[in-house]
Design a protein around this motif. Structure first.
Motif, short mmCIF file in Angstrom:
data_model
loop_
_atom_site.label_atom_id
_atom_site.label_comp_id
_atom_site.label_asym_id
_atom_site.label_seq_id
_atom_site.Cartn_x
_atom_site.Cartn_y
_atom_site.Cartn_z
N GLY B 289 20.37 84.56 24.08
CA GLY B 289 19.35 83.57 24.39
C GLY B 289 19.50 83.10 25.82
N GLU B 290 18.38 82.81 26.50
CA GLU B 290 18.43 82.44 27.91
C GLU B 290 18.51 80.93 28.11
N GLY B 291 18.73 80.23 27.02
CA GLY B 291 18.79 78.78 27.08
C GLY B 291 18.37 78.24 25.72
N ILE B 292 18.22 76.92 25.63
CA ILE B 292 17.81 76.30 24.37
C ILE B 292 16.43 75.70 24.55
N GLY B 293 15.46 76.18 23.77
CA GLY B 293 14.10 75.67 23.86
C GLY B 293 13.89 74.50 22.93
N LEU B 294 14.73 74.44 21.90
CA LEU B 294 14.63 73.33 20.95
C LEU B 294 16.01 73.06 20.37
N PHE B 295 16.57 71.91 20.73
CA PHE B 295 17.84 71.48 20.16
C PHE B 295 17.51 70.36 19.20
N ARG B 296 17.53 70.69 17.90
CA ARG B 296 17.25 69.68 16.87
C ARG B 296 18.49 68.81 16.73
N THR B 297 18.33 67.50 16.85
CA THR B 297 19.52 66.64 16.85
C THR B 297 19.81 66.02 15.48
N GLU B 298 18.98 66.38 14.49
CA GLU B 298 19.14 65.73 13.17
C GLU B 298 20.52 65.94 12.56
N PHE B 299 21.13 67.11 12.83
CA PHE B 299 22.42 67.41 12.18
C PHE B 299 23.48 66.34 12.49
N LEU B 300 23.34 65.72 13.66
CA LEU B 300 24.30 64.67 14.03
C LEU B 300 24.17 63.44 13.14
N PHE B 301 22.98 63.31 12.51
CA PHE B 301 22.70 62.12 11.72
C PHE B 301 22.85 62.38 10.22
N MET B 302 22.96 63.67 9.84
CA MET B 302 23.00 64.00 8.42
C MET B 302 24.44 64.05 7.92
N GLU B 303 24.57 64.06 6.61
CA GLU B 303 25.86 64.20 5.94
C GLU B 303 26.88 63.21 6.46
N ARG B 304 26.48 61.97 6.57
CA ARG B 304 27.41 60.92 6.95
C ARG B 304 26.91 59.59 6.42
N ASN B 305 27.71 58.50 6.64
CA ASN B 305 27.36 57.22 6.03
C ASN B 305 26.69 56.26 6.98
N SER B 306 26.81 56.54 8.29
CA SER B 306 26.27 55.58 9.24
C SER B 306 25.80 56.34 10.47
N LEU B 307 25.10 55.65 11.35
CA LEU B 307 24.58 56.31 12.55
C LEU B 307 25.72 56.85 13.41
N PRO B 308 25.52 58.01 14.04
CA PRO B 308 26.54 58.50 14.96
C PRO B 308 26.60 57.58 16.18
N THR B 309 27.79 57.40 16.73
CA THR B 309 27.92 56.52 17.89
C THR B 309 27.43 57.25 19.15
N GLU B 310 27.27 56.49 20.22
CA GLU B 310 26.86 57.08 21.49
C GLU B 310 27.88 58.13 21.92
N GLU B 311 29.17 57.85 21.74
CA GLU B 311 30.21 58.79 22.15
C GLU B 311 30.12 60.10 21.38
N GLU B 312 29.94 59.98 20.05
CA GLU B 312 29.84 61.19 19.23
C GLU B 312 28.68 62.07 19.68
N GLN B 313 27.53 61.43 19.91
CA GLN B 313 26.35 62.19 20.33
C GLN B 313 26.58 62.80 21.72
N PHE B 314 27.13 61.98 22.60
CA PHE B 314 27.39 62.44 23.97
C PHE B 314 28.27 63.69 23.95
N GLU B 315 29.36 63.65 23.14
CA GLU B 315 30.27 64.79 23.07
C GLU B 315 29.53 66.04 22.61
N ALA B 316 28.66 65.89 21.60
CA ALA B 316 27.93 67.05 21.06
C ALA B 316 26.99 67.63 22.10
N TYR B 317 26.23 66.78 22.78
CA TYR B 317 25.27 67.27 23.79
C TYR B 317 26.01 67.90 24.97
N LYS B 318 27.12 67.27 25.35
CA LYS B 318 27.91 67.77 26.47
C LYS B 318 28.47 69.15 26.13
#
Lengths: 87, 568
Positions: B289-318
C-alpha cells in the motif's frame, strides 16, 4: 450479608469471557457470591452457573455477598459488571 | 462414482487431494468401581493440571496462528475445568463410588442439559465448549493420544463436522491442502483459520461425514463452494487447469509489487489502504500500500471500559505514522453510532441508528471526546504525513464547527509549544445524498474529499445493506450512485482538491475504469486488494475508460450498466 442491584451493560450479556472474568474476580474472596436474576440464584464463582443464567444486555441482577470481606467483594463485583467487561 | 456437493466457499483457492476424516472416536468410558475415592479424586486433579497446562500452551500457538479472539475460546476452557460446580460435582460423584471418567461425564452432561434447556442461542453455543473440554479430559484420563495435525500425509483434505480451536492447533499448509466441514460459515473458527493459513476451505456441506470415506479423492473450490467427491479424470483435469490459473494469477500479481500505480498511458494515481488496527497497518505496508486512505479509529474505543486517553491515542497514531514514514495517512475521527456501539458511552437505543446520533454528530455534542482525539492526532502529525478526515458531515455548519474546534485545539497546542503539522489538511467524507448535492460548497472549505461508498449507496438508494431480503437492491451500479460519484469528483476538480474513494467500490474491477474516467485521484482498498487493483488500473488507458464511461452514462438501468461493465 450485603447486596446491590445493577444492570448488565455489555452487548453480549454474560457470555463465556465476562462469566470467566467475573468468576475469577469473586473467587479471590472467601465469602459466598450469588447472582440473583429473575428470582433465581446462581453461584457467582461458577462460570457454568453464570452462563446458564442467560443474562443479557439490560438484564437486572442482584449481587449478594455473604461472609468474610463481603463489602469489598460486593464493591468489586458491581464495579466489574458496571464496567461492561471492556466490551 | 463422482458426486458434487455445494457448501459455503470460505477461503479461496483450489485443493485436490485425499480425504482424512477427523472424527472423535467413541470413548468407551470404563465402569470399574473405585476402591479409594480419595486417590481417585487426586488422580482427577492431577489430570486437570495437565489439561490446563496443555490448553494454555495450545492457546499460545493459536494466538500466533489466528489471533487473540480465537485463543480466548481455549482460555475459557481453562475456566470451565476450574469451575467449582464441575470440581465439586466430580468430587461428589467419585465419593459415591464412580470413577473419574464416569463422574466427569455425568457432571458435564448435567450442564449440557441445563444449557440446552435455556433455548438461548448464545448459551447453547457453549455446549460445544463443554463437549470439547469433556472429550479432551476423558482422553487424558484414559491415556488416549490425540491425533497430531502436525504430521499428516501430503495433499490431505481434512474433513470434520466442525473444527474447534483445540483441534486445529499445529495444522499447517505443508500437508493440508483443503478443509471441508458439515457446519460453520464464513466467520466460524474453521473459516478464519483457513484464510489466515491460506488453505482453501468449503464449509457447511450437508451430510458430508456420511458421504465421505477416508482416502477418497476430492476436489474443492474455496471460492464457489463446489466440492467433487471421487472426481472423474475430465473433472480432475479441468480443476488442475483452474488451480494452475489461480496460482499463476496469484503469482502474476506479485510482479506488480513495488511498481507505481498508473494507467497504460501513464496517468499515476495513489493506491492506499483502509485499516482499522495497528496489525492492519503492517499488513498494508507488506501488501505494498502507498499510504493509508482511511484509518478507522474505532478500534481504540472498542473492547474496553472507558475512553482511551490522549496518550494512548497519540501512541497509536504515532506508531502508524512511524510505519509509513512520509507516506500519507488519513485519520478519520471517531465514527461510532449506526451499527457500531460503544457501551460505556451509554448512548440511548435508537429507532433508526443509521439516521441518528452518530459520528460527527456525537463529536460536536460531546466535544471533550472530540478535542482529546484531535489533540492526539495533531500531536502525532509531528511524526508523519497525517491528515484529518471528518465522517458523516451533512452541512456546512457541521464542517465549520468541526474546523473551529480543530483551530482551537491547534492554538492550545501552540501555546504549550507542543509540535504539530501547522497546515494539516482537513477533509470531508462524502457519504450522504445531502453532502453529494452540496459538494461544490464543501470543496471550497475543505482540503480533500473521501467518498465512502458503502454508506453513500445505502443512503442514496435507501437500502439497509445488512437486510438480506433487499440485499439485491444494494449495488454501486445504480445510475444514481454513479451520477453521485461523478458529481462529487467534478465538484472537487473545479476547486482543485483531491478525491479519494475508500469504500469497497474502489477495488471493484468493473468500476475502476469508470472511476479513472471520472478523475478519481486516490483509491483506498483493503490490504489484500492492493495488487489486484494496481493490475486492473494498469489495464486501462484514458481513451478506453472515457469511452466506456460515455456508454454507461447513456444507460438508464442498473441491469444494463452491470451487463455492459461485465463485458469489459
Amino acid at each position: 450479608m450485603v447486596s446491590k442491584k445493577t444492570t448488565i451493560i455489555n452487548q453480549q450479556g454474560l457470555h463465556m469471557r465476562p462469566a470467566s472474568e467475573f468468576a475469577k474476580v469473586v473467587t479471590k474472596y472467601d465469602c459466598n457470591v450469588i447472582l440473583r436474576i429473575n428470582d433465581r440464584d446462581f453461584n457467582g464463582k461458577s462460570v457454568m452457573n453464570i452462563i446458564s443464567s442467560c443474562a443479557k444486555y439490560g438484564t437486572e441482577v442482584e449481587i449478594i455477598c455473604d461472609g468474610p470481606k463481603e463489602e469489598e467483594a460486593l464493591k468489586e463485583a458491581v464495579a466489574l459488571i458496571e464496567s461492561g467487561f471492556g466490551e | 462414482m463422482i458426486s458434487m456437493k455445494k457448501g459455503i466457499g470460505a477461503s479461496e483457492g483450489i485443493g485436490i487431494g485425499y480425504i482424512l476424516k477427523l472424527e472423535e472416536p467413541i470413548l468407551n468410558i470404563p465402569n470399574s468401581p473405585v476402591e479409594n475415592a480419595h486417590d481417585e479424586f487426586i488422580r482427577f486433579q492431577n489430570i486437570v493440571n495437565i489439561f490446563i497446562e496443555k490448553t494454555l500452551a495450545m492457546a499460545n500457538i493459536l494466538k500466533m496462528q489466528t489471533g487473540e479472539k480465537e485463543a480466548e475460546i481455549l482460555e475459557g476452557h481453562v475456566a470451565i475445568i476450574q469451575d467449582p460446580s464441575i470440581i465439586d460435582g466430580v468430587k461428589e460423584k467419585i465419593e459415591e463410588g464412580l470413577c473419574a471418567e464416569q463422574a466427569l461425564s455425568n457432571v458435564c452432561q448435567t450442564f449440557i442439559d441445563i444449557f440446552s434447556a435455556t433455548k438461548d442461542p448464545l448459551t447453547m453455543e457453549r455446549i460445544t465448549d463443554i463437549e470439547d473440554v469433556k472429550t479432551r479430559m476423558l482422553k487424558l484420563l484414559m491415556g488416549i493420544e490425540e491425533v497430531s495435525l502436525a504430521a499428516l500425509p501430503q495433499n490431505t483434505i481434512l474433513v470434520a463436522k466442525d473444527f474447534t480451536p483445540s483441534m486445529t492447533v499445529g495444522l499447517s499448509k505443508k500437508h493440508v491442502i483443503g478443509i471441508l466441514t458439515e457446519l460453520g460459515g464464513y466467520t466460524s473458527h474453521s473459516a478464519i483459520l483457513a484464510r489466515s493459513l491460506g488453505i482453501p476451505a468449503v464449509l457447511n456441506i450437508k451430510d458430508l461425514l456420511q458421504e465421505t470415506k477416508n482416502g477418497q479423492e476430492a476436489i474443492l473450490d474455496g471460492e464457489s463452494g463446489i466440492v467433487f467427491l471421487s472426481p472423474d479424470a475430465a473433472t480432475k483435469a479441468q480443476y488442475q487447469q483452474e488451480q494452475q490459473t489461480f496460482l499463476e494469477n496469484k503469482k502474476s500479481l506479485q510482479t506488480y509489487k513495488g511498481k507505481p500505480t498508473c494507467t497504460k498511458d501513464g496517468v499515476t494515481v495513489d493506491l492506499l489502504c483502509n485499516i482499522g488496527s495497528l496489525k492492519d497497518a503492517k499488513d498494508a505496508l507488506d501488501c505494498d500500500g502507498e499510504g493509508i486512505g482511511l484509518f478507522r479509529t474505532e478500534f481504540l474505543f472498542m473492547e474496553r471500559n472507558s475512553l482511551p486517553t490522549e496518550e494512548e491515542q497519540f501512541e497509536a497514531y504515532k506508531e502508524v505514522a512511524k510505519i509509513f514514514g512520509n507516506k500519507p495517512i488519513t485519520i478519520r475521527t471517531l465514527d461510532i453510532g449506526g451499527d457500531k456501539e460503544i457501551p460505556y458511552l451509554n448512548l440511548e437505543k435508537e429507532e433508526n441508528p443509521f439516521l441518528g446520533y452518530r459520528a460527527i454528530r456525537i463529536c460536536l455534542s460531546q466535544t471533550d471526546l472530540f478535542r482529546t482525539q484531535l489533540r492526539s492526532i495533531l500531536r502525532a502529525s509531528a511524526y508523519g504525513n497525517i491528515q484529518i478526515l471528518l465522517p458523516f458531515i451533512t452541512s456546512l455548519e457541521e464542517l465549520r464547527a468541526a474546523k473551529e474546534i480543530i483551530e482551537e485545539t491547534k492554538r492550545e497546542l501552540s501555546e504549550k509549544n507542543i509540535p504539530f503539522k501547522k497546515d494539516i489538511p482537513i477533509g470531508v467524507m462524502i457519504e450522504t445524498p445531502a453532502a453529494t448535492l452540496i459538494s461544490h460548497l464543501f470543496a471550497k472549505e475543505s482540503d480533500f474529499f473521501s467518498i465512502g461508498t458503502n454508506d453513500l449507496i445505502q443512503y442514496t438508494i435507501a437500502v439497509d445493506r445488512g437486510n438480506t431480503q433487499i440485499s439485491n437492491l444494494y449495488t454501486p451500479y445504480h445510475p444514481a450512485v454513479l451520477r453521485a460519484i461523478s458529481h462529487i469528483i467534478t465538484c472537487a476538480k473545479k476547486e482543485g482538491i483531491p478525491v479519494c474513494m475508500c469504500g469497497e467500490a474502489a477495488a471493484d474491477p468493473q468500476l475502476i475504469p469508470l472511476l479513472l474516467s471520472y478523475g478519481l485521484d486516490k483509491f483506498s482498498v483493503g490490504p489484500n486488494s492492493v495488487l489486484n487493483t494496481r493490475k486492473i488500473i494498469a489495464k486501462w488507458d484514458k481513451k478506453n475508460a472515457d469511452s466506456l464511461a460515455t456508454q454507461v452514462s447513456a444507460l438508464t438501468t442498473t441491469d444494463e450498466i452491470k451487463k455492459l461493465l461485465t463485458l469489459h
